[in-house]
Design a protein around this motif. Structure first.
Motif, PDB file in Angstrom:
ATOM      1  N   ILE A 117      31.443  34.415  48.900  1.00  0.00           N
ATOM      2  CA  ILE A 117      32.428  35.035  48.012  1.00  0.00           C
ATOM      3  C   ILE A 117      33.568  34.061  47.747  1.00  0.00           C
ATOM      4  O   ILE A 117      34.538  34.405  47.084  1.00  0.00           O
ATOM      5  CB  ILE A 117      32.987  36.370  48.581  1.00  0.00           C
ATOM      6  CG1 ILE A 117      33.514  36.179  49.998  1.00  0.00           C
ATOM      7  CG2 ILE A 117      31.931  37.455  48.514  1.00  0.00           C
ATOM      8  CD1 ILE A 117      34.329  37.380  50.477  1.00  0.00           C
ATOM      9  N   THR A 118      33.453  32.856  48.263  1.00  0.00           N
ATOM     10  CA  THR A 118      34.450  31.816  48.016  1.00  0.00           C
ATOM     11  C   THR A 118      33.856  30.759  47.079  1.00  0.00           C
ATOM     12  O   THR A 118      32.648  30.540  47.051  1.00  0.00           O
ATOM     13  CB  THR A 118      34.852  31.122  49.333  1.00  0.00           C
ATOM     14  OG1 THR A 118      33.669  30.711  50.030  1.00  0.00           O
ATOM     15  CG2 THR A 118      35.646  32.051  50.225  1.00  0.00           C
ATOM     16  N   VAL A 142      47.432  28.946  47.209  1.00  0.00           N
ATOM     17  CA  VAL A 142      46.155  28.581  47.825  1.00  0.00           C
ATOM     18  C   VAL A 142      46.197  27.140  48.347  1.00  0.00           C
ATOM     19  O   VAL A 142      45.846  26.867  49.505  1.00  0.00           O
ATOM     20  CB  VAL A 142      45.001  28.750  46.802  1.00  0.00           C
ATOM     21  CG1 VAL A 142      43.701  28.196  47.369  1.00  0.00           C
ATOM     22  CG2 VAL A 142      44.829  30.221  46.435  1.00  0.00           C
ATOM     23  N   GLN A 172      38.468  29.127  50.262  1.00  0.00           N
ATOM     24  CA  GLN A 172      39.345  30.265  50.519  1.00  0.00           C
ATOM     25  C   GLN A 172      39.227  31.301  49.415  1.00  0.00           C
ATOM     26  O   GLN A 172      39.031  30.953  48.251  1.00  0.00           O
ATOM     27  CB  GLN A 172      40.794  29.747  50.579  1.00  0.00           C
ATOM     28  CG  GLN A 172      41.808  30.795  50.927  1.00  0.00           C
ATOM     29  CD  GLN A 172      43.251  30.283  50.919  1.00  0.00           C
ATOM     30  OE1 GLN A 172      44.078  30.815  50.193  1.00  0.00           O
ATOM     31  NE2 GLN A 172      43.547  29.261  51.710  1.00  0.00           N
ATOM     32  N   THR A 173      39.373  32.566  49.780  1.00  0.00           N
ATOM     33  CA  THR A 173      39.529  33.614  48.784  1.00  0.00           C
ATOM     34  C   THR A 173      40.647  34.546  49.245  1.00  0.00           C
ATOM     35  O   THR A 173      40.983  34.584  50.430  1.00  0.00           O
ATOM     36  CB  THR A 173      38.219  34.409  48.555  1.00  0.00           C
ATOM     37  OG1 THR A 173      38.416  35.318  47.469  1.00  0.00           O
ATOM     38  CG2 THR A 173      37.783  35.191  49.780  1.00  0.00           C
ATOM     39  N   ARG A 174      41.220  35.257  48.296  1.00  0.00           N
ATOM     40  CA  ARG A 174      42.296  36.202  48.612  1.00  0.00           C
ATOM     41  C   ARG A 174      41.974  37.536  47.945  1.00  0.00           C
ATOM     42  O   ARG A 174      41.799  37.583  46.727  1.00  0.00           O
ATOM     43  CB  ARG A 174      43.634  35.682  48.075  1.00  0.00           C
ATOM     44  CG  ARG A 174      44.039  34.385  48.719  1.00  0.00           C
ATOM     45  CD  ARG A 174      45.274  33.791  48.098  1.00  0.00           C
ATOM     46  NE  ARG A 174      45.762  32.714  48.958  1.00  0.00           N
ATOM     47  CZ  ARG A 174      47.031  32.417  49.164  1.00  0.00           C
ATOM     48  NH1 ARG A 174      47.981  33.087  48.538  1.00  0.00           N
ATOM     49  NH2 ARG A 174      47.368  31.435  49.980  1.00  0.00           N
ATOM     50  N   ARG A 175      41.862  38.564  48.735  1.00  0.00           N
ATOM     51  CA  ARG A 175      41.589  39.904  48.194  1.00  0.00           C
ATOM     52  C   ARG A 175      42.409  40.935  48.937  1.00  0.00           C
ATOM     53  O   ARG A 175      42.488  40.898  50.166  1.00  0.00           O
ATOM     54  CB  ARG A 175      40.102  40.244  48.337  1.00  0.00           C
ATOM     55  CG  ARG A 175      39.258  39.443  47.351  1.00  0.00           C
ATOM     56  CD  ARG A 175      37.825  39.369  47.728  1.00  0.00           C
ATOM     57  NE  ARG A 175      37.235  38.251  46.984  1.00  0.00           N
ATOM     58  CZ  ARG A 175      36.125  38.317  46.273  1.00  0.00           C
ATOM     59  NH1 ARG A 175      35.460  39.430  46.203  1.00  0.00           N
ATOM     60  NH2 ARG A 175      35.678  37.261  45.645  1.00  0.00           N
TER      61      ARG A 175
END
Lengths: 254, 100
Positions: free
Chosen positions: A74-75, A106, A148-151
């Motif tokens: 998912i990144t 990020v 990295q991902t941000r949710r």
């Protein structure tokens, strides 16, 4: 001092690993736990970035023939070969408003969250340094890459430490734009990429893990408390695994 | 579907597929090892390009509008426009390599 949960995990199939990372991130608001997980892959796996084309990047037939898992993350970022012996992976879950990363975008937060890896690799005798955007290098050669991902106000950052590398095998599993450039690409990886083994000789996996735990402990400014998943997390992992990472539609969606 | 590759300065690789009908883009797909936050923005970028005039100024304008405040890392909106146009057989500035 904020407490962090440390999950010293074993080696798992690719879809389960990715489901664990996503679950820990998704449930962070209810668990309230910042988490560092160190883990491996069994069987070996290729993970591709969120935006990559499966067909264009991966020789899925070759992976199947060799029993290598293929998973879409998912990144973002590139395709990674996670060798069951030569790869050690970390994941960090922390809210965007945690004092450690509060106010950082990020790019800024990569540096902060990678400090622990830099410290750990340095403790093993390497002159490791952060190379923006998201790599750690030793003598100018990449030894670790992260994404990295941000949710929902929570950061998930995960990445690999290359314990040992086999570019010939890697480019057997990954597609190359044209067969004539395969040798050139293998040579290029040999030039640009290094490994713990290449830098400091044979180090046991548990010694690297111990060095990284020590390194992260220092950089996160936190007590790392060994623990497992909560009951809620453990219940959600199989669903996330089934509905996303083990679903061929997700893997092949681009 | 025709495909084009663009190696961005700094190392990221963009790969796009696009078709063109009556001078307008159809079926656009943008892939690669870049980062985009939030990630789902890529689907908005792709669908917003359907039916757009296959000209750099129009394509770039639509990409920038659909990116909005999203954070594209490792490539620029112009890189995306270049590779999409190249895939459609209309190389913007000739920096993208068209692959069969």
């Amino acid at each position: 001092m904020t407490g962090w949960r440390l999950i010293l995990d074993g080696k798992r199939p690719a879809a389960e690993n990715m489901a664990m990372d996503e679950t820990v991130m998704r449930l962070r608001p209810s668990t309230g736990l910042n988490t560092l997980r160190l883990y491996g892959w069994n069987p070996s796996a290729i993970s591709i970035g969120y935006f990559q084309s499966l067909e264009a990047e991966v020789d899925t037939g070759e992976c199947r023939a060799r029993g290598v898992d293929v998973v879409r993350r998912i990144t973002g970022g590139g395709a990674v070969y996670h060798d069951t012996v030569g790869d050690l992976t970390y994941s960090i879950v922390v809210p965007v408003d945690d004092p450690l990363v509060n106010g950082l975008d990020v790019l800024g937060s990569y540096g902060v969250l990678l400090d622990g890896l830099v410290n750990g690799l340095s403790a093993l005798g390497m002159e490791a340094g952060f190379r923006p955007v998201n790599d750690i290098v030793v003598s100018g050669r990449k030894i670790s890459g992260s994404a990295q991902t941000r949710r929902g106000g929570v950061i998930l950052q995960h990445g690999t430490v290359i314990l040992d590398v086999d570019p010939d095998l890697m480019f057997t599993l990954l597609r190359v734009p044209d067969e004539k450039v395969r040798d050139k690409m293998v040579a290029s990886v040999k030039d640009r990429v290094t490994s713990v083994r290449h830098q400091v000789g044979h180090v046991r996996r548990d010694e690297v893990v111990a060095a990284l735990v020590e390194g992260f402990g220092g950089s996160l400014g936190a007590e790392l408390e060994p623990a497992g998943l909560t009951r809620e997390e453990a219940a959600l992992v199989p669903r996330v695994q089934r509905e996303r990472f083990a679903d061929p539609e997700w893997t092949g969606r681009r | 579907m025709p495909m084009a590759l663009l190696k961005v300065t700094g190392g990221k690789m963009l790969r796009a597929w696009a078709e063109i009908a009556d001078g307008r883009l159809t079926r656009v797909r943008v892939t690669g090892d870049f980062f985009l936050h939030p990630e789902e923005t890529i689907e908005a970028v792709e669908s917003s390009l359907e039916g757009v005039n296959a000209r750099m100024e129009d394509v770039l304008r639509v990409i920038l509008a659909s990116l909005g405040d999203a954070d594209l890392i490792g490539a620029s909106a112009r890189d995306v426009a270049e590779v999409v146009l190249a895939a459609a057989g209309l190389p913007g500035s000739g920096t993208a390599r068209v692959a069969a």
